[in-house]
Write a protein that holds these residues in place. Structure first.
Motif, short mmCIF file in Angstrom:
data_model
loop_
_atom_site.label_atom_id
_atom_site.label_comp_id
_atom_site.label_asym_id
_atom_site.label_seq_id
_atom_site.Cartn_x
_atom_site.Cartn_y
_atom_site.Cartn_z
N SER A 1 -23.54 18.08 19.63
CA SER A 1 -24.35 18.68 20.68
C SER A 1 -23.53 19.38 21.76
O SER A 1 -24.00 20.32 22.38
N LYS A 2 -22.32 18.94 22.01
CA LYS A 2 -21.51 19.48 23.12
C LYS A 2 -20.25 20.17 22.65
O LYS A 2 -19.34 20.42 23.45
N TYR A 3 -20.15 20.51 21.39
CA TYR A 3 -18.90 21.05 20.84
C TYR A 3 -18.43 22.29 21.60
O TYR A 3 -17.24 22.43 21.87
N GLY A 4 -19.32 23.17 21.97
CA GLY A 4 -18.94 24.41 22.63
C GLY A 4 -18.45 24.22 24.05
O GLY A 4 -17.69 25.04 24.57
N THR A 5 -18.83 23.12 24.70
CA THR A 5 -18.46 22.93 26.11
C THR A 5 -17.33 21.93 26.31
O THR A 5 -16.81 21.81 27.40
N ILE A 6 -16.93 21.21 25.25
CA ILE A 6 -15.86 20.21 25.36
C ILE A 6 -14.52 20.90 25.15
O ILE A 6 -14.38 21.76 24.28
N THR A 7 -13.53 20.50 25.94
CA THR A 7 -12.19 21.06 25.77
C THR A 7 -11.57 20.57 24.47
O THR A 7 -11.96 19.54 23.91
N ARG A 8 -10.58 21.33 24.01
CA ARG A 8 -9.92 20.99 22.75
C ARG A 8 -9.28 19.60 22.82
O ARG A 8 -9.31 18.84 21.85
N ASP A 9 -8.70 19.25 23.96
CA ASP A 9 -8.07 17.94 24.11
C ASP A 9 -9.09 16.81 23.95
O ASP A 9 -8.82 15.80 23.31
N LYS A 10 -10.26 16.98 24.53
CA LYS A 10 -11.31 15.96 24.42
C LYS A 10 -11.82 15.86 22.98
O LYS A 10 -12.11 14.77 22.50
N ILE A 11 -11.94 17.00 22.29
CA ILE A 11 -12.37 16.98 20.89
C ILE A 11 -11.37 16.21 20.05
O ILE A 11 -11.75 15.35 19.23
N GLU A 12 -10.08 16.46 20.27
CA GLU A 12 -9.05 15.73 19.53
C GLU A 12 -9.11 14.23 19.83
O GLU A 12 -8.95 13.40 18.94
N GLU A 13 -9.34 13.90 21.10
CA GLU A 13 -9.44 12.50 21.49
C GLU A 13 -10.62 11.81 20.79
O GLU A 13 -10.49 10.69 20.28
N ILE A 14 -11.77 12.48 20.75
CA ILE A 14 -12.96 11.91 20.10
C ILE A 14 -12.70 11.73 18.61
O ILE A 14 -13.03 10.68 18.03
N ILE A 15 -12.08 12.70 17.97
CA ILE A 15 -11.80 12.60 16.54
C ILE A 15 -10.83 11.45 16.26
O ILE A 15 -11.00 10.70 15.30
N LYS A 16 -9.82 11.28 17.11
CA LYS A 16 -8.88 10.16 16.93
C LYS A 16 -9.60 8.82 17.09
O LYS A 16 -9.34 7.88 16.34
N ILE A 17 -10.51 8.73 18.05
CA ILE A 17 -11.26 7.49 18.25
C ILE A 17 -12.10 7.16 17.04
O ILE A 17 -12.14 6.02 16.57
N VAL A 18 -12.78 8.18 16.49
CA VAL A 18 -13.61 7.96 15.30
C VAL A 18 -12.74 7.54 14.11
O VAL A 18 -13.09 6.62 13.37
#
Length: 109
Positions: A77-94
């Motif tokens: 839902s928020k992919y377009g508004t999240i920074t690349r660093d946060k996306i990487e962090e979420i993927i690492k957590i998953v």
């Protein structure tokens, strides 16, 4: 990290195959479902003896699965508004959560 997956896949045939008939396997599965449905009706997962019905491992696995589901929804839902660093962090957590699930499953088995 992949060694655990290979070990699980290698042990599947022995743990899945059964010498019982299809009817007896179905009866056993129905009884397990009925027991699980009855346990859901118990108040807060506590049995009559006052002990927790599910071990901490199962609760931890459930928590990891729910967290991964929520993280996936956030990414969708928020992919377009999240920074690349946060996306990487979420993927690492998953990914870490998935590996923790595998480690928990291996300990239980």
């Amino acid at each position: 990290e992949t060694r655990r997956f290979r070990d699980i896949v290698a042990s599947l045939p022995e743990s899945i195959l059964s010498v019982d008939s299809v009817e007896s396997e179905r009866e056993r599965e129905r009884a397990a479902r009925d027991e699980a449905a009855d346990s859901v009706d118990d108040q807060d997962g506590i049995t009559d003896e006052g002990t927790a019905e599910f071990p901490d491992v199962v609760n931890g696995c459930y928590r990891i699965l729910k967290n991964n589901e929520i993280m996936g929804q956030i990414l969708r839902s928020k992919y377009g508004t999240i920074t690349r660093d946060k996306i990487e962090e979420i993927i690492k957590i998953v990914a870490d959560g998935g590996l923790r699930l595998v480690n928990s499953a291996v300990k239980v088995i």
